[in-house]
Design a protein around this motif. Structure first.
Motif, PDB file in Angstrom:
ATOM      1  N   PRO A  67       0.812  -1.226   0.000  1.00  0.00           N
ATOM      2  CA  PRO A  67       0.000   0.000   0.000  1.00  0.00           C
ATOM      3  C   PRO A  67       0.843   1.273   0.000  1.00  0.00           C
ATOM      4  O   PRO A  67       0.524   2.235  -0.704  1.00  0.00           O
ATOM      5  CB  PRO A  67      -0.838  -0.125   1.287  1.00  0.00           C
ATOM      6  N   THR A  68       1.938   1.259   0.780  1.00  0.00           N
ATOM      7  CA  THR A  68       2.810   2.433   0.797  1.00  0.00           C
ATOM      8  C   THR A  68       3.529   2.591  -0.539  1.00  0.00           C
ATOM      9  O   THR A  68       3.711   3.714  -1.024  1.00  0.00           O
ATOM     10  CB  THR A  68       3.845   2.318   1.931  1.00  0.00           C
ATOM     11  N   THR A  69       3.931   1.473  -1.139  1.00  0.00           N
ATOM     12  CA  THR A  69       4.570   1.528  -2.453  1.00  0.00           C
ATOM     13  C   THR A  69       3.640   2.164  -3.478  1.00  0.00           C
ATOM     14  O   THR A  69       4.054   3.013  -4.277  1.00  0.00           O
ATOM     15  CB  THR A  69       4.977   0.118  -2.911  1.00  0.00           C
ATOM     16  N   LEU A  70       2.366   1.762  -3.455  1.00  0.00           N
ATOM     17  CA  LEU A  70       1.396   2.348  -4.383  1.00  0.00           C
ATOM     18  C   LEU A  70       1.184   3.829  -4.082  1.00  0.00           C
ATOM     19  O   LEU A  70       0.999   4.640  -4.996  1.00  0.00           O
ATOM     20  CB  LEU A  70       0.072   1.602  -4.291  1.00  0.00           C
ATOM     21  N   LYS A  71       1.230   4.184  -2.789  1.00  0.00           N
ATOM     22  CA  LYS A  71       1.063   5.583  -2.417  1.00  0.00           C
ATOM     23  C   LYS A  71       2.203   6.429  -2.952  1.00  0.00           C
ATOM     24  O   LYS A  71       1.992   7.528  -3.480  1.00  0.00           O
ATOM     25  CB  LYS A  71       0.978   5.704  -0.895  1.00  0.00           C
ATOM     26  N   VAL A  72       3.425   5.908  -2.834  1.00  0.00           N
ATOM     27  CA  VAL A  72       4.574   6.615  -3.402  1.00  0.00           C
ATOM     28  C   VAL A  72       4.438   6.716  -4.920  1.00  0.00           C
ATOM     29  O   VAL A  72       4.834   7.700  -5.546  1.00  0.00           O
ATOM     30  CB  VAL A  72       5.884   5.898  -3.028  1.00  0.00           C
ATOM     31  N   GLY A  73       3.845   5.675  -5.533  1.00  0.00           N
ATOM     32  CA  GLY A  73       3.686   5.647  -6.981  1.00  0.00           C
ATOM     33  C   GLY A  73       2.710   6.665  -7.528  1.00  0.00           C
ATOM     34  O   GLY A  73       2.602   6.824  -8.750  1.00  0.00           O
ATOM     35  N   VAL A  74       1.981   7.367  -6.635  1.00  0.00           N
ATOM     36  CA  VAL A  74       1.083   8.423  -7.101  1.00  0.00           C
ATOM     37  C   VAL A  74       1.857   9.457  -7.920  1.00  0.00           C
ATOM     38  O   VAL A  74       1.368   9.958  -8.938  1.00  0.00           O
ATOM     39  CB  VAL A  74       0.370   9.089  -5.904  1.00  0.00           C
ATOM     40  N   SER A  75       3.069   9.774  -7.477  1.00  0.00           N
ATOM     41  CA  SER A  75       3.888  10.751  -8.209  1.00  0.00           C
ATOM     42  C   SER A  75       4.187  10.268  -9.622  1.00  0.00           C
ATOM     43  O   SER A  75       4.151  11.049 -10.576  1.00  0.00           O
ATOM     44  CB  SER A  75       5.191  11.017  -7.449  1.00  0.00           C
ATOM     45  N   LEU A  77       2.392   8.233 -11.507  1.00  0.00           N
ATOM     46  CA  LEU A  77       1.178   8.344 -12.314  1.00  0.00           C
ATOM     47  C   LEU A  77       0.907   9.789 -12.699  1.00  0.00           C
ATOM     48  O   LEU A  77       0.527  10.083 -13.844  1.00  0.00           O
ATOM     49  CB  LEU A  77      -0.012   7.769 -11.537  1.00  0.00           C
ATOM     50  N   LEU A  78       1.127  10.700 -11.764  1.00  0.00           N
ATOM     51  CA  LEU A  78       0.891  12.114 -12.056  1.00  0.00           C
ATOM     52  C   LEU A  78       1.854  12.643 -13.109  1.00  0.00           C
ATOM     53  O   LEU A  78       1.471  13.462 -13.951  1.00  0.00           O
ATOM     54  CB  LEU A  78       1.013  12.934 -10.770  1.00  0.00           C
ATOM     55  N   TYR A  79       3.103  12.178 -13.087  1.00  0.00           N
ATOM     56  CA  TYR A  79       4.057  12.620 -14.100  1.00  0.00           C
ATOM     57  C   TYR A  79       3.655  12.119 -15.485  1.00  0.00           C
ATOM     58  O   TYR A  79       3.832  12.820 -16.490  1.00  0.00           O
ATOM     59  CB  TYR A  79       5.462  12.132 -13.755  1.00  0.00           C
ATOM     60  N   VAL A  80       3.106  10.892 -15.568  1.00  0.00           N
ATOM     61  CA  VAL A  80       2.624  10.376 -16.852  1.00  0.00           C
ATOM     62  C   VAL A  80       1.445  11.220 -17.352  1.00  0.00           C
ATOM     63  O   VAL A  80       1.378  11.596 -18.524  1.00  0.00           O
ATOM     64  CB  VAL A  80       2.217   8.897 -16.737  1.00  0.00           C
ATOM     65  N   LEU A 196       9.350   4.261  -5.737  1.00  0.00           N
ATOM     66  CA  LEU A 196       8.979   5.162  -6.830  1.00  0.00           C
ATOM     67  C   LEU A 196       9.400   4.589  -8.172  1.00  0.00           C
ATOM     68  O   LEU A 196       8.631   4.617  -9.148  1.00  0.00           O
ATOM     69  CB  LEU A 196       9.628   6.529  -6.612  1.00  0.00           C
ATOM     70  N   ALA A 197      10.633   4.054  -8.256  1.00  0.00           N
ATOM     71  CA  ALA A 197      11.126   3.514  -9.523  1.00  0.00           C
ATOM     72  C   ALA A 197      10.335   2.284  -9.959  1.00  0.00           C
ATOM     73  O   ALA A 197      10.086   2.086 -11.154  1.00  0.00           O
ATOM     74  CB  ALA A 197      12.611   3.165  -9.392  1.00  0.00           C
ATOM     75  N   LEU A 198       9.924   1.454  -9.004  1.00  0.00           N
ATOM     76  CA  LEU A 198       9.125   0.270  -9.339  1.00  0.00           C
ATOM     77  C   LEU A 198       7.794   0.681  -9.951  1.00  0.00           C
ATOM     78  O   LEU A 198       7.380   0.133 -10.997  1.00  0.00           O
ATOM     79  CB  LEU A 198       8.892  -0.570  -8.080  1.00  0.00           C
ATOM     80  N   CYS A 199       7.125   1.626  -9.329  1.00  0.00           N
ATOM     81  CA  CYS A 199       5.851   2.110  -9.880  1.00  0.00           C
ATOM     82  C   CYS A 199       6.061   2.794 -11.225  1.00  0.00           C
ATOM     83  O   CYS A 199       5.237   2.647 -12.144  1.00  0.00           O
ATOM     84  CB  CYS A 199       5.191   3.073  -8.895  1.00  0.00           C
ATOM     85  N   ALA A 200       7.157   3.528 -11.359  1.00  0.00           N
ATOM     86  CA  ALA A 200       7.447   4.202 -12.620  1.00  0.00           C
ATOM     87  C   ALA A 200       7.674   3.190 -13.741  1.00  0.00           C
ATOM     88  O   ALA A 200       7.250   3.409 -14.891  1.00  0.00           O
ATOM     89  CB  ALA A 200       8.668   5.109 -12.470  1.00  0.00           C
ATOM     90  N   CYS A 201       8.336   2.076 -13.427  1.00  0.00           N
ATOM     91  CA  CYS A 201       8.544   1.027 -14.434  1.00  0.00           C
ATOM     92  C   CYS A 201       7.219   0.428 -14.889  1.00  0.00           C
ATOM     93  O   CYS A 201       7.006   0.189 -16.088  1.00  0.00           O
ATOM     94  CB  CYS A 201       9.444  -0.070 -13.873  1.00  0.00           C
TER      95      CYS A 201
END
Length: 313
Positions: A67-75, A77-80, A196-201
């Motif tokens: 859940p925290t990983t997905l929360k960090v991944g918000v950034s 998604l927003l950059y995309v 962040l990098a995992l979500c960005a990938c």
């Protein structure tokens, strides 16, 4: 460390801009380049976490604490979303309008810093932010940019709305990641960067499959990759880590100042090295305004309210 990171960010941004200029004639897939840089960042962060903290910490904070990983991944998604908004904006407004309006992200970053991080900004610093915005606009202003005659008023409104939305998402994404770095838990910078990098990938892979399937099927993913492209991948991949360090040791507003100074230096490189631009009055005035705003912001920090310790009986 704060000023070292800011200096490295300026140098990296200027170097990256110079390298990207050398790739303009290449027919490469931009989503593939983005995915490669994110994979490079992810692998580097994983190796550093494994070396410093061990496999257990990596599993605990990145995989199990999803859940925290997905929360960090918000950034991420927003950059995309921001990138897609920029493409739509550029299709509906002229480049001069985009360059001017896009500088509002300086002010949105400051606004979100106040709302999300409770950051105090003095009146002089607000003045410096406005001065910085005007200075960057003047540096990027090109007198020969005229609106495209084919753009209707409806298209122009659509473009302006997309630019404003992109400024909001850019400011929120940067400040949100700063908040995740500084105000949540005791995880290290490298754990947060791995998340962040995992979500960005993941986001980059989805974007690649949606937008580049035809290109990859006909030409392959690494079509026209040359050494300069690999240099761009390394520069952008590790540049993302530099930005993270700037956010950790400084803040998102100082990151904007560093990026603005890099715009100045990149424009100077375009004048001296690429002979693409000419030194104009607008550029000279903008340069003075950017340097002045940087001095004002540093010289007049917000005063921290003093707190009195309650007396004990």
């Amino acid at each position: 460390m704060k000023y070292i990171c800011l200096g490295v960010l300026v140098i990296q941004t200027v170097l990256n801009n110079v390298l990207v200029r050398h790739t303009r004639h290449l027919n490469v897939s931009l989503p593939v380049v983005v995915l490669c840089q994110e994979v490079l960042t992810l692998v580097s962060c994983i190796l550093i976490v494994l070396y410093n903290e061990g496999l257990d910490q990596l599993r605990r904070h990145v995989i199990k604490d999803w859940p925290t990983t997905l929360k960090v991944g918000v950034s991420s998604l927003l950059y995309v979303i921001q990138n897609q908004l920029v493409f739509i904006a550029l299709a509906n407004v002229d480049s001069a309008t985009y360059q001017i309006t896009n500088q509002l992200k300086i002010l949105t970053t400051a606004a979100f810093s106040i709302v999300l991080l409770r950051k105090s900004i003095s009146k002089q610093q607000w003045l410096s932010l406005v001065t910085l915005t005007v200075g960057v606009i003047l540096v990027q202003w090109r007198g020969d940019n005229t609106p495209t005659s084919g753009n209707s008023s409806e298209s122009s409104i659509t473009g302006l709305i997309c630019i404003l939305a992109a400024c909001v998402t850019s400011g929120f994404a940067g400040v949100f990641f700063e908040m995740m770095l500084k105000n949540t838990g005791r995880q290290s910078f490298w754990i947060r960067s791995t998340q962040l990098a995992l979500c960005a990938c993941i986001v980059a892979i989805v974007n690649l499959l949606i937008t580049e399937r035809t290109f990859i099927a006909t030409r392959g993913p690494f079509h026209d990759f040359q050494p300069v492209v690999y240099a761009v991948i390394f520069s952008m991949g590790y540049g993302g880590l530099v930005i993270g360090l700037v956010v950790k040791y400084a803040d998102s507003i100082l990151k904007v100042f560093a990026t603005s100074i890099s715009i100045i230096l990149s424009s100077l490189a375009g004048i001296l090295y690429f002979a693409e631009l000419t030194f104009t009055l607008n550029f000279g005035v903008g340069l003075v305004l950017v340097l002045t705003s940087t001095f004002i912001y540093s010289a007049y920090p917000a005063k921290t309210p003093t707190t009195t310790t309650p007396s004990t009986v």
